[in-house]
Design a protein around this motif. Structure first.
Motif, short mmCIF file in Angstrom:
data_model
loop_
_atom_site.label_atom_id
_atom_site.label_comp_id
_atom_site.label_asym_id
_atom_site.label_seq_id
_atom_site.Cartn_x
_atom_site.Cartn_y
_atom_site.Cartn_z
N UNK A 137 32.38 -79.61 73.79
CA UNK A 137 31.16 -78.98 73.26
C UNK A 137 31.53 -78.46 71.87
N UNK A 138 31.67 -79.40 70.90
CA UNK A 138 32.31 -79.02 69.63
C UNK A 138 31.58 -77.95 68.84
N UNK A 139 30.23 -77.98 68.80
CA UNK A 139 29.57 -76.95 67.97
C UNK A 139 29.74 -75.55 68.59
N UNK A 140 29.86 -75.49 69.94
CA UNK A 140 30.11 -74.19 70.58
C UNK A 140 31.48 -73.65 70.14
N UNK A 141 32.49 -74.52 70.15
CA UNK A 141 33.84 -74.07 69.76
C UNK A 141 33.86 -73.66 68.28
N UNK A 142 33.13 -74.39 67.44
CA UNK A 142 33.09 -74.03 66.02
C UNK A 142 32.43 -72.67 65.82
N UNK A 143 31.31 -72.43 66.52
CA UNK A 143 30.65 -71.14 66.34
C UNK A 143 31.48 -70.02 66.96
N UNK A 144 32.25 -70.32 68.01
CA UNK A 144 33.12 -69.30 68.61
C UNK A 144 34.23 -68.90 67.62
N UNK A 145 34.90 -69.90 67.04
CA UNK A 145 35.96 -69.59 66.06
C UNK A 145 35.40 -68.88 64.83
N UNK A 146 34.24 -69.33 64.38
CA UNK A 146 33.59 -68.71 63.21
C UNK A 146 33.31 -67.23 63.49
N UNK A 147 32.88 -66.95 64.74
CA UNK A 147 32.56 -65.56 65.12
C UNK A 147 33.82 -64.72 65.21
N UNK A 148 34.93 -65.31 65.67
CA UNK A 148 36.22 -64.58 65.70
C UNK A 148 36.65 -64.27 64.27
N UNK A 149 36.55 -65.27 63.40
CA UNK A 149 36.95 -65.08 61.99
C UNK A 149 36.10 -63.98 61.35
N UNK A 150 34.81 -64.01 61.64
CA UNK A 150 33.91 -63.00 61.07
C UNK A 150 34.30 -61.60 61.55
#
Ligand code: CP
Length: 309
Positions: A137-150
């Motif tokens: 579920x690639x877009x979920x993982x991208x938004x998860x990492x983006x949220x951690x970075x934020x």
């Protein structure tokens, strides 16, 4: 202009670190756009996108639709339960019929592992995997990492534990690939029956004691038990699962530090997470949802740049 190294977004496994950086830089711009009074840009006025959902979804479907509308793309929506799939039509026939209506990009969720990879080899459109079975579920993982970075400033060096039903989770696999690519340390925690045997080959450690896992981590990503994918009983009862692996305020307060709580949704309140944790200021669950729109705008925008008109 910088481009993605892949022609489709089928899984995080196919991305490079530079692709994730580019998606995040582009998402930063779109996050600013969606917080403006006029939340729309004309970038994709010449692009048509089909959203094909062969499996239920709330967040991913609405998030993709909103991302596409914010980019001014034309969109068509397809839900398998209301379609001619019920009359025996094959996936390729369904998609080729849709593509003959001049569609440029297909966003697809499908219960079968590899369905979007299969489609990318047989139809002439950009394919975005919105979840394929228990695979990615690639877009979920991208938004998860983006949220951690934020939240924490960086993903590199952070300790992330993914808790719960790892065996049936596409979110877990995509997160493991994305987090490791960015230099995070990843552990999984859950009943041994719900941890896949191959997990150590991914460089992921297993911790079956929830308190030890939480004491180790900076971020806990809590997953739902996916009963719909289970053909066996993997643990004795929901009550026992909640006692051993449920996240509640008492266990968090006993840690002596504040960790970040994430959940991809849908939440089973009172099972894997209590409401006072899900709704607390340690939780970034709704930030994840907000960031999902910016991340999906970025992915669609970057793939659309590769289309020759
Ligand atoms: N996180 C997620 O994929 O949710 P949906 O199943 O509602 O799309």
């Amino acid at each position: 202009m910088k481009q993605l190294s892949t022609a489709h977004l089928l899984g995080i496994k196919h991305l490079k670190k530079e692709d994730i950086n580019l998606i995040f830089e582009t998402a930063d711009h779109f996050k600013e756009v969606i917080n403006r009074p006029i939340k729309k840009v004309p970038s994709l006025r010449d692009i048509t996108i089909a959203n094909l959902f062969f499996e239920n979804s709330t967040r991913t479907k609405l998030s993709f639709e909103l991302a596409e509308k914010r980019l001014s793309a034309d969109i068509i929506n397809f839900s398998a339960s209301q379609s001619s799939v019920k009359k025996g039509e094959t996936l390729i026939d369904t998609v080729n019929n849709i593509l003959s209506m001049k569609v440029d990009i297909v966003v697809m969720r499908h219960p079968n592992v590899g369905a979007s990879m299969f489609l990318s080899k047989h139809v002439d459109a950009k394919i975005i995997n919105a979840g394929d079975g228990a695979h990615e579920h690639p877009t979920q993982a991208l938004l998860d990492s983006y949220s951690i970075k934020e939240k924490l400033g960086t993903v590199k060096g952070k300790k992330i534990v993914i808790i719960g039903d790892i065996l049936h989770s596409r979110v877990a696999l995509s997160n493991i690939f994305a987090l490791q690519l960015q230099g995070a340390k990843v552990k999984v925690c859950g009943p041994t029956t719900l941890i896949p045997k191959y997990i150590s080959s991914l460089g992921v450690e297993v911790e079956t004691n929830l308190k030890k896992a939480l004491a180790w981590c900076d971020v806990a990503n809590v997953l739902r038990v996916q009963h719909e994918r289970m053909d066996l009983n993997y643990f004795p009862s929901i009550r026992e699962y909640t006692q051993l692996f449920g996240i509640n305020k008492e266990v968090l307060d006993s840690l002596g530090k504040k960790i970040v709580i994430m959940h991809p949704g849908p939440i089973n309140r009172g099972v894997e997470i209590t409401s006072d944790v899900a709704d607390s200021n340690q939780s970034i669950i709704l930030n994840q949802v907000e960031n999902g729109v910016a991340i999906r705008m970025a992915v669609i925008y970057l793939l659309a740049q590769q289309i020759k008109k």
